[in-house]
Design a protein around this motif. Structure first.
Motif, PDB file in Angstrom:
ATOM      1  N   GLN A 172      -1.945 -28.610  -6.400  1.00  0.00           N
ATOM      2  CA  GLN A 172      -0.591 -29.116  -6.177  1.00  0.00           C
ATOM      3  C   GLN A 172      -0.067 -28.689  -4.816  1.00  0.00           C
ATOM      4  O   GLN A 172       0.753 -29.373  -4.214  1.00  0.00           O
ATOM      5  N   LYS A 173      -0.529 -27.523  -4.342  1.00  0.00           N
ATOM      6  CA  LYS A 173      -0.164 -27.003  -3.024  1.00  0.00           C
ATOM      7  C   LYS A 173      -1.442 -26.575  -2.299  1.00  0.00           C
ATOM      8  O   LYS A 173      -2.394 -26.136  -2.944  1.00  0.00           O
ATOM      9  N   GLU A 174      -1.422 -26.661  -0.991  1.00  0.00           N
ATOM     10  CA  GLU A 174      -2.546 -26.184  -0.197  1.00  0.00           C
ATOM     11  C   GLU A 174      -2.529 -24.662  -0.093  1.00  0.00           C
ATOM     12  O   GLU A 174      -3.573 -24.022  -0.061  1.00  0.00           O
ATOM     13  N   GLU A 175      -1.316 -24.105  -0.002  1.00  0.00           N
ATOM     14  CA  GLU A 175      -1.153 -22.660   0.099  1.00  0.00           C
ATOM     15  C   GLU A 175       0.242 -22.294  -0.371  1.00  0.00           C
ATOM     16  O   GLU A 175       1.108 -23.152  -0.516  1.00  0.00           O
ATOM     17  N   SER A 176       0.445 -21.017  -0.613  1.00  0.00           N
ATOM     18  CA  SER A 176       1.750 -20.547  -1.040  1.00  0.00           C
ATOM     19  C   SER A 176       1.852 -19.071  -0.706  1.00  0.00           C
ATOM     20  O   SER A 176       0.874 -18.439  -0.305  1.00  0.00           O
ATOM     21  N   ASP A 177       3.034 -18.532  -0.873  1.00  0.00           N
ATOM     22  CA  ASP A 177       3.205 -17.095  -0.683  1.00  0.00           C
ATOM     23  C   ASP A 177       4.282 -16.590  -1.629  1.00  0.00           C
ATOM     24  O   ASP A 177       5.062 -17.355  -2.174  1.00  0.00           O
ATOM     25  N   PHE A 178       4.256 -15.290  -1.817  1.00  0.00           N
ATOM     26  CA  PHE A 178       5.219 -14.658  -2.705  1.00  0.00           C
ATOM     27  C   PHE A 178       5.472 -13.254  -2.194  1.00  0.00           C
ATOM     28  O   PHE A 178       4.545 -12.556  -1.787  1.00  0.00           O
ATOM     29  N   GLY A 179       6.722 -12.827  -2.202  1.00  0.00           N
ATOM     30  CA  GLY A 179       7.086 -11.467  -1.849  1.00  0.00           C
ATOM     31  C   GLY A 179       7.774 -10.816  -3.019  1.00  0.00           C
ATOM     32  O   GLY A 179       8.734 -11.350  -3.564  1.00  0.00           O
ATOM     33  N   GLY A 180       7.272  -9.663  -3.431  1.00  0.00           N
ATOM     34  CA  GLY A 180       7.848  -8.947  -4.562  1.00  0.00           C
ATOM     35  C   GLY A 180       8.576  -7.702  -4.116  1.00  0.00           C
ATOM     36  O   GLY A 180       9.186  -7.676  -3.053  1.00  0.00           O
ATOM     37  N   ASN A 181       8.499  -6.669  -4.921  1.00  0.00           N
ATOM     38  CA  ASN A 181       9.163  -5.406  -4.609  1.00  0.00           C
ATOM     39  C   ASN A 181       8.466  -4.651  -3.485  1.00  0.00           C
ATOM     40  O   ASN A 181       9.110  -4.058  -2.629  1.00  0.00           O
ATOM     41  N   MET A 182       7.140  -4.631  -3.524  1.00  0.00           N
ATOM     42  CA  MET A 182       6.354  -3.836  -2.582  1.00  0.00           C
ATOM     43  C   MET A 182       5.383  -4.660  -1.758  1.00  0.00           C
ATOM     44  O   MET A 182       5.053  -4.296  -0.643  1.00  0.00           O
ATOM     45  N   LEU A 183       4.895  -5.722  -2.354  1.00  0.00           N
ATOM     46  CA  LEU A 183       3.774  -6.455  -1.767  1.00  0.00           C
ATOM     47  C   LEU A 183       4.126  -7.898  -1.468  1.00  0.00           C
ATOM     48  O   LEU A 183       4.978  -8.492  -2.121  1.00  0.00           O
TER      49      LEU A 183
ATOM     50  N   TYR B  75       1.060  -4.824   1.806  1.00  0.00           N
ATOM     51  CA  TYR B  75       2.359  -4.169   1.673  1.00  0.00           C
ATOM     52  C   TYR B  75       3.372  -4.795   2.616  1.00  0.00           C
ATOM     53  O   TYR B  75       3.044  -5.183   3.727  1.00  0.00           O
ATOM     54  N   GLN B  76       4.609  -4.876   2.157  1.00  0.00           N
ATOM     55  CA  GLN B  76       5.679  -5.455   2.969  1.00  0.00           C
ATOM     56  C   GLN B  76       5.987  -4.596   4.181  1.00  0.00           C
ATOM     57  O   GLN B  76       6.303  -5.112   5.241  1.00  0.00           O
ATOM     58  N   MET B  77       5.909  -3.284   4.017  1.00  0.00           N
ATOM     59  CA  MET B  77       6.183  -2.382   5.130  1.00  0.00           C
ATOM     60  C   MET B  77       4.926  -2.243   5.976  1.00  0.00           C
ATOM     61  O   MET B  77       3.822  -2.116   5.446  1.00  0.00           O
ATOM     62  N   ASP B  78       5.100  -2.272   7.267  1.00  0.00           N
ATOM     63  CA  ASP B  78       3.977  -2.137   8.182  1.00  0.00           C
ATOM     64  C   ASP B  78       3.662  -0.655   8.360  1.00  0.00           C
ATOM     65  O   ASP B  78       4.023  -0.033   9.350  1.00  0.00           O
ATOM     66  N   ASP B  79       3.019  -0.083   7.358  1.00  0.00           N
ATOM     67  CA  ASP B  79       2.704   1.336   7.361  1.00  0.00           C
ATOM     68  C   ASP B  79       1.244   1.490   6.944  1.00  0.00           C
ATOM     69  O   ASP B  79       0.902   1.288   5.778  1.00  0.00           O
ATOM     70  N   GLU B  80       0.388   1.858   7.881  1.00  0.00           N
ATOM     71  CA  GLU B  80      -1.040   1.947   7.610  1.00  0.00           C
ATOM     72  C   GLU B  80      -1.375   2.944   6.513  1.00  0.00           C
ATOM     73  O   GLU B  80      -2.391   2.816   5.838  1.00  0.00           O
TER      74      GLU B  80
END
Length: 100
Positions: A27-38, A51-56
């Motif tokens: 139905q879609k070629e791609e999608s994305d989702f953002g949750g609490n952490m990821l 991870y949403q935060m750019d922290d190695e």
């Protein structure tokens, strides 16, 4: 993957399922989702979990075949539901562990 299942799938299953299913079924070629952490970038062949935060120190992005993640999310939810209901056959419950 444990953070994805324990946090994001546990809290946002309907949304993650909907987005994964849309890509897996075409139905879609791609999608994305953002949750609490990821964040989850879902592609036709592969999904990136990061991870949403750019922290190695939190860890590197994880790549998993989209169809495998879809199956894993379904199985995780099924196991959660079985655990909540107390259904027989759940592999491990808290009663199985004895504190010594």
């Amino acid at each position: 993957m444990s953070d994805l299942l324990n946090s994001e799938v546990h809290n946002f299953y309907p949304h993650i399922y909907k987005e994964l299913e849309a890509v897996v079924t075409g139905q879609k070629e791609e999608s994305d989702f953002g949750g609490n952490m990821l964040n989850i970038d879902i592609g036709k062949e592969e999904t990136e979990v990061y991870y949403q935060m750019d922290d190695e120190s939190l860890g590197a992005p994880c790549f998993i075949p989209t169809n495998e993640l879809y199956k894993l999310v379904l199985e995780w939810k099924e196991m959660e539901e079985r655990m909540k209901s107390g259904a027989d056959g759940f592999p491990v419950t808290l009663r199985d562990w004895k504190l010594k």
